[in-house]
Structures are given as structure tokens and as C-alpha cells.
Design a protein around this motif. Structure first.
Motif, PDB file in Angstrom:
ATOM      1  N   PHE A   1       8.679  50.922  61.588  1.00  0.00           N
ATOM      2  CA  PHE A   1       9.778  51.874  61.761  1.00  0.00           C
ATOM      3  C   PHE A   1      10.643  51.517  62.962  1.00  0.00           C
ATOM      4  N   VAL A   2      10.042  50.984  63.999  1.00  0.00           N
ATOM      5  CA  VAL A   2      10.784  50.663  65.222  1.00  0.00           C
ATOM      6  C   VAL A   2      11.907  49.678  64.931  1.00  0.00           C
ATOM      7  N   ASP A   3      11.632  48.639  64.151  1.00  0.00           N
ATOM      8  CA  ASP A   3      12.614  47.587  63.894  1.00  0.00           C
ATOM      9  C   ASP A   3      13.393  47.781  62.595  1.00  0.00           C
ATOM     10  N   ASP A   4      12.800  48.450  61.626  1.00  0.00           N
ATOM     11  CA  ASP A   4      13.451  48.564  60.319  1.00  0.00           C
ATOM     12  C   ASP A   4      13.103  49.918  59.690  1.00  0.00           C
ATOM     13  N   PRO A   5      13.718  51.006  60.190  1.00  0.00           N
ATOM     14  CA  PRO A   5      13.372  52.342  59.672  1.00  0.00           C
ATOM     15  C   PRO A   5      13.673  52.512  58.186  1.00  0.00           C
ATOM     16  N   ASP A   6      14.735  51.874  57.676  1.00  0.00           N
ATOM     17  CA  ASP A   6      15.056  51.993  56.252  1.00  0.00           C
ATOM     18  C   ASP A   6      13.900  51.505  55.384  1.00  0.00           C
TER      19      ASP A   6
ATOM     20  N   LEU B   1      15.310  59.769  58.973  1.00  0.00           N
ATOM     21  CA  LEU B   1      14.272  58.820  58.574  1.00  0.00           C
ATOM     22  C   LEU B   1      12.998  59.030  59.395  1.00  0.00           C
ATOM     23  N   ARG B   2      13.169  59.319  60.676  1.00  0.00           N
ATOM     24  CA  ARG B   2      12.010  59.594  61.523  1.00  0.00           C
ATOM     25  C   ARG B   2      11.261  60.828  61.006  1.00  0.00           C
TER      26      ARG B   2
END
Length: 200
Positions: free
Chosen positions: A87-92, A154-155
Motif C-alpha cells: 500500500f505504501v508504494d502502490d495503493p491502487d 483507498l486507505r
């Protein structure tokens, strides 16, 4: 005299029927909580709401649900940790993977997963609080595929997916109570803490 006895018996039967209906309503409200309220707000019909929820219970009793063994549970926990890290680098992509992982986990537990609404209805019997967040997470995941979700949404979706994952891995309703107040924060936070406690 016979007429009086018949009237008295009918009155007793009506009273017993009424009390039984009240007990059934109270039990369904206690079991389904916010899911009862959600369905009632859609139908504005208590009798229809209770009929639908009672049918869910009956269907749920017919499902061949199973508890995961230790190896399966550890595999899903490891995969979920990877989703949170991503999630940190690519949340999608993390939200898409979270959605897919939940499908796999539900299937592994024995839930039919062909239809989302039926899937949510099935899981609501044991997890009536978490399923509300699952629906919202799925809505955000679909919006994300259409590029209509921001990072905070997203989070929130990953947090909601996490709560369902934890509930399904635990295999009982206790998890709903554990996570009722945990809406925010870093998606990796509570999971990391739990794993550290386990390994200590």
C-alpha cells in the motif's frame, strides 16, 4: 360456557403468537445489529426485514464452512502482510489485491463467492458489523478501477478489508466486537502489533 372457554383459548394463542414474534424480532435485532437497521431502512418493513434475515440464517446453516488449518492461516496472514506493505508504494494495486485476497479467503472458508451481494449476505450472519465495512471497501475498490477514489478512500478500504480478513481467519463473531471502533489509522498498524504479540 363453551364460548367463553374458546375465546379464552384464542386469546391465549394470540398472546403466545405475539410474544413469540417479539422474541424473534429481538433475537434478530441482537444478532444482526446494523445489518438489521440497514435492511429495514431499505424496505421500511420490519416483517420483510425479519423474513430476509431469518432466511439468511437458514441458508448459513446449510453452508459447509470450515476452519483453516495453521498452515493455511499462516499463508493468508503472510499474503495479507504483503498487501499492507504494498500500500505504501502502490495503493491502487494494494486495494485490488486486498479485494482478491478476501475472495480467496472466503472461498477457502467455504463461502460461495460467485455473487457479491449473496457473499455479503452470507458473511453478515456471523460478522454483521464487519460486513458493513466490507460493502464500503468493495464500493471503493470498484471506484478505484474507474479512477474515482483518492488515497484516503483507498486507505479506508484496506483497513476495512483487514478487519474482514482478521474476522475470517478467527472464524467466529468475536472479531466484530474487537474492531467496532477502529476505522482509521495506518492499514498496517493493528496487524503488525498483533503479529509482534504472537511472536513474543
Amino acid at each position: 360456557m363453551i364460548v367463553v372457554v374458546v375465546i379464552a383459548l384464542l386469546a391465549l394463542a394470540a398472546f403466545a403468537w405475539s410474544m413469540n414474534g417479539r422474541r424473534k424480532s429481538r433475537r434478530l435485532k441482537e444478532r444482526f445489529g446494523p445489518e438489521y437497521d440497514r435492511h429495514l431502512s431499505e424496505t421500511n418493513d420490519p416483517a420483510e426485514t425479519e423474513r430476509v434475515l431469518a432466511e439468511r440464517e437458514k441458508r448459513h446453516r446449510g453452508l459447509s464452512l470450515r476452519t483453516l488449518d495453521d498452515r493455511e492461516r499462516e499463508t493468508f496472514e503472510r499474503r495479507w502482510t504483503a498487501v499492507q506493505a504494498e500500500f505504501v508504494d502502490d495503493p491502487d494495486h494494494a486495494v485490488d489485491r486486498a479485494d482478491a485476497l478476501v475472495d480467496e479467503l472466503m472461498s477457502a472458508r467455504g463461502y460461495p463467492v460467485d455473487d457479491f451481494e449473496q457473499r455479503a449476505a452470507d458473511v453478515s450472519v456471523e460478522h454483521p458489523v464487519v460486513v458493513q465495512r466490507y460493502r464500503e471497501a468493495r464500493r471503493i475498490a470498484q471506484a478505484n478501477r474507474e479512477h474515482r477514489a483518492d488515497t484516503e478512500e483507498l486507505r479506508g478500504a484496506v483497513t476495512s478489508y483487514r478487519e474482514l480478513v482478521q474476522a475470517l481467519l478467527g472464524g467466529d463473531r468475536h472479531h466484530d466486537g474487537q474492531h467496532d471502533g477502529r476505522h482509521g489509522g495506518d492499514p498496517a498498524g493493528p496487524q503488525d502489533t498483533r503479529r509482534k504479540e504472537t511472536s513474543a
